[in-house]
Write an enzyme that holds these catalytic residues in place. Structure first.
Site, PDB file in Angstrom:
ATOM      1  N   ARG A  42      67.974 -89.694 -79.734  1.00  0.00           N
ATOM      2  CA  ARG A  42      67.378 -90.946 -79.277  1.00  0.00           C
ATOM      3  C   ARG A  42      68.478 -91.951 -78.955  1.00  0.00           C
ATOM      4  O   ARG A  42      69.468 -92.056 -79.682  1.00  0.00           O
ATOM      5  CB  ARG A  42      66.453 -91.542 -80.358  1.00  0.00           C
ATOM      6  CG  ARG A  42      65.074 -90.893 -80.431  1.00  0.00           C
ATOM      7  CD  ARG A  42      64.230 -91.194 -79.206  1.00  0.00           C
ATOM      8  NE  ARG A  42      62.927 -90.542 -79.218  1.00  0.00           N
ATOM      9  CZ  ARG A  42      62.675 -89.328 -78.731  1.00  0.00           C
ATOM     10  NH1 ARG A  42      63.631 -88.609 -78.208  1.00  0.00           N
ATOM     11  NH2 ARG A  42      61.439 -88.833 -78.760  1.00  0.00           N
ATOM     12  N   GLU A  88      66.390 -96.780 -71.820  1.00  0.00           N
ATOM     13  CA  GLU A  88      65.955 -95.831 -70.786  1.00  0.00           C
ATOM     14  C   GLU A  88      64.549 -96.087 -70.261  1.00  0.00           C
ATOM     15  O   GLU A  88      64.228 -95.673 -69.140  1.00  0.00           O
ATOM     16  CB  GLU A  88      66.038 -94.391 -71.322  1.00  0.00           C
ATOM     17  CG  GLU A  88      64.999 -94.065 -72.391  1.00  0.00           C
ATOM     18  CD  GLU A  88      65.169 -92.657 -72.963  1.00  0.00           C
ATOM     19  OE1 GLU A  88      66.304 -92.274 -73.306  1.00  0.00           O
ATOM     20  OE2 GLU A  88      64.163 -91.949 -73.083  1.00  0.00           O
ATOM     21  N   ASP A 105      71.505 -87.490 -72.935  1.00  0.00           N
ATOM     22  CA  ASP A 105      70.181 -87.222 -72.374  1.00  0.00           C
ATOM     23  C   ASP A 105      69.218 -88.353 -72.713  1.00  0.00           C
ATOM     24  O   ASP A 105      68.134 -88.441 -72.138  1.00  0.00           O
ATOM     25  CB  ASP A 105      69.644 -85.888 -72.920  1.00  0.00           C
ATOM     26  CG  ASP A 105      68.366 -85.467 -72.224  1.00  0.00           C
ATOM     27  OD1 ASP A 105      68.375 -85.450 -70.971  1.00  0.00           O
ATOM     28  OD2 ASP A 105      67.368 -85.190 -72.907  1.00  0.00           O
ATOM     29  N   HIS A 126      66.506 -87.886 -69.980  1.00  0.00           N
ATOM     30  CA  HIS A 126      65.635 -87.412 -71.074  1.00  0.00           C
ATOM     31  C   HIS A 126      64.938 -86.103 -70.663  1.00  0.00           C
ATOM     32  O   HIS A 126      63.717 -85.992 -70.696  1.00  0.00           O
ATOM     33  CB  HIS A 126      64.604 -88.484 -71.442  1.00  0.00           C
ATOM     34  CG  HIS A 126      64.155 -88.377 -72.867  1.00  0.00           C
ATOM     35  ND1 HIS A 126      64.056 -89.440 -73.711  1.00  0.00           N
ATOM     36  CD2 HIS A 126      63.776 -87.307 -73.607  1.00  0.00           C
ATOM     37  CE1 HIS A 126      63.634 -89.055 -74.893  1.00  0.00           C
ATOM     38  NE2 HIS A 126      63.457 -87.739 -74.857  1.00  0.00           N
TER      39      HIS A 126
HETATM   40  P1  NAI Z   1      63.162 -82.516 -87.339  1.00  0.00           P
HETATM   41  O1  NAI Z   1      62.290 -83.504 -88.003  1.00  0.00           O
HETATM   42  O2  NAI Z   1      62.856 -81.054 -87.482  1.00  0.00           O
HETATM   43  O3  NAI Z   1      64.689 -82.729 -87.824  1.00  0.00           O
HETATM   44  C1  NAI Z   1      65.287 -83.984 -87.892  1.00  0.00           C
HETATM   45  C2  NAI Z   1      66.312 -83.940 -89.006  1.00  0.00           C
HETATM   46  O4  NAI Z   1      67.069 -85.148 -88.984  1.00  0.00           O
HETATM   47  C3  NAI Z   1      65.696 -83.816 -90.407  1.00  0.00           C
HETATM   48  O5  NAI Z   1      66.273 -82.727 -91.098  1.00  0.00           O
HETATM   49  C4  NAI Z   1      66.041 -85.158 -91.064  1.00  0.00           C
HETATM   50  O6  NAI Z   1      66.253 -85.061 -92.469  1.00  0.00           O
HETATM   51  C5  NAI Z   1      67.323 -85.525 -90.335  1.00  0.00           C
HETATM   52  N1  NAI Z   1      67.671 -86.942 -90.383  1.00  0.00           N
HETATM   53  C6  NAI Z   1      66.855 -88.023 -90.259  1.00  0.00           C
HETATM   54  N2  NAI Z   1      67.583 -89.163 -90.317  1.00  0.00           N
HETATM   55  C7  NAI Z   1      68.879 -88.792 -90.467  1.00  0.00           C
HETATM   56  C8  NAI Z   1      70.100 -89.505 -90.593  1.00  0.00           C
HETATM   57  N3  NAI Z   1      70.137 -90.834 -90.556  1.00  0.00           N
HETATM   58  N4  NAI Z   1      71.242 -88.793 -90.760  1.00  0.00           N
HETATM   59  C9  NAI Z   1      71.210 -87.436 -90.785  1.00  0.00           C
HETATM   60  N5  NAI Z   1      70.090 -86.712 -90.670  1.00  0.00           N
HETATM   61  C10 NAI Z   1      68.938 -87.380 -90.512  1.00  0.00           C
HETATM   62  O7  NAI Z   1      63.194 -82.938 -85.811  1.00  0.00           O
HETATM   63  P2  NAI Z   1      63.545 -82.030 -84.544  1.00  0.00           P
HETATM   64  O8  NAI Z   1      62.317 -81.374 -84.042  1.00  0.00           O
HETATM   65  O9  NAI Z   1      64.736 -81.208 -84.859  1.00  0.00           O
HETATM   66  O10 NAI Z   1      63.923 -83.153 -83.486  1.00  0.00           O
HETATM   67  C11 NAI Z   1      65.075 -83.959 -83.655  1.00  0.00           C
HETATM   68  C12 NAI Z   1      65.046 -85.113 -82.678  1.00  0.00           C
HETATM   69  O11 NAI Z   1      65.255 -84.633 -81.347  1.00  0.00           O
HETATM   70  C13 NAI Z   1      63.681 -85.829 -82.548  1.00  0.00           C
HETATM   71  O12 NAI Z   1      63.437 -86.718 -83.577  1.00  0.00           O
HETATM   72  C14 NAI Z   1      63.804 -86.506 -81.207  1.00  0.00           C
HETATM   73  O13 NAI Z   1      64.389 -87.780 -81.410  1.00  0.00           O
HETATM   74  C15 NAI Z   1      64.757 -85.605 -80.443  1.00  0.00           C
HETATM   75  N6  NAI Z   1      64.085 -84.935 -79.323  1.00  0.00           N
HETATM   76  C16 NAI Z   1      64.610 -85.099 -78.067  1.00  0.00           C
HETATM   77  C17 NAI Z   1      64.039 -84.495 -76.966  1.00  0.00           C
HETATM   78  C18 NAI Z   1      64.654 -84.620 -75.606  1.00  0.00           C
HETATM   79  O14 NAI Z   1      64.035 -84.177 -74.612  1.00  0.00           O
HETATM   80  N7  NAI Z   1      65.834 -85.175 -75.465  1.00  0.00           N
HETATM   81  C19 NAI Z   1      62.808 -83.717 -77.112  1.00  0.00           C
HETATM   82  C20 NAI Z   1      62.366 -83.542 -78.481  1.00  0.00           C
HETATM   83  C21 NAI Z   1      62.982 -84.160 -79.537  1.00  0.00           C
END
Ligand code: NAI
Length: 331
Positions: free
Chosen positions: A236, A265, A260, A297
């Site tokens: 993000r 954005e 990305d 994105h």
């Molecule tokens: P997830 O919930 O499976 O994993 C996120 C991880 O980040 C968790 O293990 C959590 O404990 C950790 N976390 C949270 N805050 C943190 C911090 N301050 N420091 C270190 N670790 C921290 O989520 P997933 O499915 O892996 O997605 C991750 C992110 O990818 C989403 O939240 C979204 O922002 C982004 N995303 C981007 C997309 C794109 O098209 N560019 C599409 C889908 C998701």
């Protein structure tokens, strides 16, 4: 027959939506517009709504939805930072998301972007366009198997990214607020973000945007990077202080970045600005810098992910209509 409005509907989503509508006997209306103050009244006579918002929704929407008899908003993405969950709950509006629609799509993109920077393909392409076919130090690459990769956020996407980099033979290190055992097959956890990034050649972030990590990647943290490291953000925009990133690139504190997501954005992605002015000077600089690969994105954007998002949003909307709740509700 239940009627669902699909806001923010793109052409590429329609095939999956129409197939779903046939199977579930639901009437879907497509609208290119998103849900906003000016469009909310279009929901009169509908039973449910799915949308793909990028910008923050006006707080007045929830009361208006409730007056229209709506019970939910089904967001067709994983992120839901555009909603005021408490305000929505006040008016009994269930907000749902599609928490996991294809972690592979984002992980594969993060690796692609890292490889572009490491193999310098964007610079090579530029030189070839100029018919400059020389071998020069500026386009000499490194081999991923000799590198250290830092994964910050080791959830679904972070773990797959780690697994792919491990497949290349790279050393993978990681940091997460909540380390998990499963990830340890692919990476070695460090105790702090600073320690994790300090020896890395590639830093890739995979955490959600929260109140606590706004501008987490700031000047101080970029100072901990190796000078020849590259930074990948498919998470993000708000997690990164973009001015500080530009400063770090400018003084060659880091070597490159693939972004990305960008903190401002929502005005620009995913829209056509070919004939329009971009008033955001930071975005203009990102677009033109040779050491930045900027994408709108798009990391999620694969055939598999689009189908899963469409079906996930429609399933959630229908579930609330039929049962009063859904498995993917957030509030
Ligand atoms: P997830 O919930 O499976 O994993 C996120 C991880 O980040 C968790 O293990 C959590 O404990 C950790 N976390 C949270 N805050 C943190 C911090 N301050 N420091 C270190 N670790 C921290 O989520 P997933 O499915 O892996 O997605 C991750 C992110 O990818 C989403 O939240 C979204 O922002 C982004 N995303 C981007 C997309 C794109 O098209 N560019 C599409 C889908 C998701």
């Amino acid at each position: 027959m239940n009627k669902i409005m699909m806001f923010g509907a793109r052409e590429d989503e329609k095939e999956a939506a129409l197939t779903w509508a046939k199977v579930n006997n639901v009437d879907i209306t497509f609208s290119k517009e998103i849900l906003k103050v000016e469009t909310v009244e279009q929901l009169k006579g509908f039973d449910g709504v799915t949308t793909q918002q990028t910008g923050r929704l006006d707080d007045s929407i929830y009361e208006r939805l409730s007056k229209l008899g709506m019970k939910q908003i089904a967001q067709r993405s994983a992120g839901y930072d555009m909603y005021n969950l408490e305000k929505a709950a006040e008016y009994n509006i269930i907000i749902s998301n599609v928490p996991s629609y294809s972690p592979n799509s984002v992980a594969e993109y993060a690796v692609t972007a890292a490889l572009q920077l490491i193999r310098k393909t964007h610079l090579i392409n530029q030189k070839v366009e100029e018919k400059d076919f020389r071998w020069q130090k500026s386009i000499m690459a490194k081999e991923v198997k000799t590198l250290e990769v830092a994964i910050i956020g080791t959830g679904r996407i972070g773990q797959i990214t780690a697994k792919i980099f491990k497949g290349f033979g790279a050393k993978v290190v990681g940091y997460d607020l909540y380390p998990n055992e499963h990830a340890e097959q692919y990476l070695e956890y460090k105790n702090s973000i600073e320690e994790t990034v300090s020896n890395a050649d590639i830093v890739s972030i995979h955490m959600p945007a929260t109140k606590d990590n706004y501008h987490l990647f700031n000047e101080e943290l970029f100072n901990q990077f190796k000078d020849d490291a590259v930074f990948i953000n498919t998470a993000r925009g708000s997690i990164v202080d973009t001015r500080a990133l530009l400063k770090a690139l400018e003084r060659e504190k880091i070597a490159g970045a693939a972004l990305d997501t960008y903190e401002n954005e929502s005005t620009y992605y995913p829209k056509d600005f070919r004939d329009k002015e971009i008033s955001d000077s930071i975005l203009t600089e990102l677009v033109t810098r040779p050491d930045v690969i900027l994408t709108p994105h798009i990391a999620f954007y694969t055939d598999v992910a689009v189908k899963n998002l469409v079906e996930g949003g429609l399933d959630a909307a229908l579930s609330v209509i039929e049962t009063g709740t859904c498995e993917t509700r957030i509030n």
